[in-house]
Design a protein around this motif. Structure first.
Motif, PDB file in Angstrom:
ATOM      1  N   GLU A 120     -23.349  18.052  10.566  1.00 52.44           N
ATOM      2  CA  GLU A 120     -24.035  19.050   9.820  1.00 52.44           C
ATOM      3  C   GLU A 120     -25.439  18.677   9.210  1.00 52.44           C
ATOM      4  O   GLU A 120     -26.402  19.549   9.191  1.00 52.44           O
ATOM      5  CB  GLU A 120     -23.108  19.601   8.630  1.00 52.44           C
ATOM      6  CG  GLU A 120     -23.637  20.907   7.884  1.00 52.44           C
ATOM      7  CD  GLU A 120     -22.757  21.673   7.250  1.00 52.44           C
ATOM      8  OE1 GLU A 120     -22.847  22.784   6.983  1.00 52.44           O
ATOM      9  OE2 GLU A 120     -21.563  20.919   6.775  1.00 52.44           O
ATOM     10  N   TYR A 164     -28.221  18.717  11.893  1.00 55.24           N
ATOM     11  CA  TYR A 164     -28.425  20.186  11.972  1.00 55.24           C
ATOM     12  C   TYR A 164     -29.508  20.492  11.164  1.00 55.24           C
ATOM     13  O   TYR A 164     -30.612  20.953  11.523  1.00 55.24           O
ATOM     14  CB  TYR A 164     -27.192  21.177  12.199  1.00 55.24           C
ATOM     15  CG  TYR A 164     -27.827  22.578  12.070  1.00 55.24           C
ATOM     16  CD1 TYR A 164     -28.151  23.215  13.253  1.00 55.24           C
ATOM     17  CD2 TYR A 164     -27.371  23.353  11.066  1.00 55.24           C
ATOM     18  CE1 TYR A 164     -28.410  24.642  13.201  1.00 55.24           C
ATOM     19  CE2 TYR A 164     -27.709  24.482  10.808  1.00 55.24           C
ATOM     20  CZ  TYR A 164     -28.244  25.134  11.990  1.00 55.24           C
ATOM     21  OH  TYR A 164     -28.563  26.426  11.812  1.00 55.24           O
ATOM     22  N   LYS A 189     -33.569  21.637  11.413  1.00 57.19           N
ATOM     23  CA  LYS A 189     -33.763  22.997  10.949  1.00 57.19           C
ATOM     24  C   LYS A 189     -34.787  23.074   9.927  1.00 57.19           C
ATOM     25  O   LYS A 189     -35.634  23.757   9.908  1.00 57.19           O
ATOM     26  CB  LYS A 189     -32.585  23.717  10.646  1.00 57.19           C
ATOM     27  CG  LYS A 189     -32.764  25.363  10.307  1.00 57.19           C
ATOM     28  CD  LYS A 189     -31.406  26.101  10.055  1.00 57.19           C
ATOM     29  CE  LYS A 189     -31.753  27.484   9.728  1.00 57.19           C
ATOM     30  NZ  LYS A 189     -32.433  28.407  10.762  1.00 57.19           N
TER      31      LYS A 189
END
Length: 285
Positions: A21, A24, A28
């Motif tokens: 996570e 990610y 992002k």
């Protein structure tokens, strides 16, 4: 023989999920979640705890900001450091390692940390959300949240069960009792002033203990088939032990956490979890 609720295995599983996570989120948003750790003074145990937290952050890709302050710092100066971290847009979580030197107020520092960055879950606003079961809206205290992860992972049903919480600290006992209550268990809270402790513990389907008294809970105090969560940790005759007489109680319980290797690893893991959660909440995820 009881099922051993292995905190190290569960912790590694959650940390693996957090690492993915974090990767990610970094891709992002251009940066990883960041945890600021404030240590006042030179307490050896606190230094070890802080080092372990920073190491855990590194392993899942969370940035850490290490603030080491002199033991002579005043309350006003410490508050100013916390305010700077509150205002720093690149800091998502803040912890001030406790205990503090005696001339400083733990309560004042806890209240000074922004609730949105209070990844220990100690701020009164987060404590209130915990009591009300508003888990998605706040940051929950790490140790109780870790205990609830055990129940979830091992499929331990809480609804309708008799749960006994031995210990009523603001950090563990009270929030965990509320979490059990919110899961529809029938909850009794015991403490050092409870008369005939065994009267309560022998009725518990779920027995959670957080007192710091070595081997407080004996086998004769435990119901056959109970789930026993030992949150205490002490040193006895050179060994690390919990509040439960593990060797005797594991013969009666259906499931039990060991000490060490039970709840302990989950506490730091939930700190990492809260740091990622705080980052996501700030970004509206």
């Amino acid at each position: 023989m009881a099922v051993i609720l292995d905190g190290r295995v569960l912790s590694e599983k959650i940390r693996g999920e957090l690492k993915e996570e974090v990767e990610y989120l970094k891709e992002k948003f251009g940066r990883a979640p960041t945890l600021a750790v404030v240590l006042v003074g030179n307490d050896p145990a606190s230094e070890i705890y802080v080092r372990n937290k920073i190491k855990a952050c590194q392993k899942v890709g969370i940035n850490s900001l290490d603030k080491k302050l002199p033991e002579t710092i005043t309350q006003e100066e410490l508050n100013r450091v916390v305010k700077e971290l509150n205002d720093n847009k690149d800091v998502d979580g803040i912890i001030v390692q406790l205990p503090l030197p005696k001339h400083l107020s733990c309560r004042e520092v806890i209240n000074y940390i922004s609730p949105e960055k209070d990844v220990d879950g100690f701020h009164p606003l987060n404590a209130g959300k915990c009591m009300l079961g508003l888990y998605d809206e706040g940051l929950m205290p790490c140790t109780p949240a870790g205990v609830m992860k055990f129940f979830e992972e091992y499929g331990i049903e809480l609804q309708g069960k008799n749960a006994v919480m031995v210990g009523h600290s603001n950090i563990v006992g009270k929030p965990l009792a509320n979490m059990l209550l919110n899961a529809n268990a029938t909850v009794s809270v015991c403490h050092v002033y409870t008369q005939d402790l065994a009267f309560y513990t022998k009725k518990a389907d779920i027995l959670c203990v957080a007192t710091g008294v070595p081997h407080l809970i004996k086998a004769e105090m435990v119901k056959d088939g109970a789930v026993v969560i030992d949150i205490g940790i002490s040193r006895l005759n050179g060994k690390i032990v919990g509040d439960v007489d593990f060797e005797a109680v594991k013969e009666k319980a259906s499931a039990i956490t060991p000490v060490p290797g039970g709840v302990g690893p989950m506490t730091i893991t939930m700190l990492l979890y809260n740091t990622v959660k705080a980052f996501k909440m700030r970004h509206g995820i």
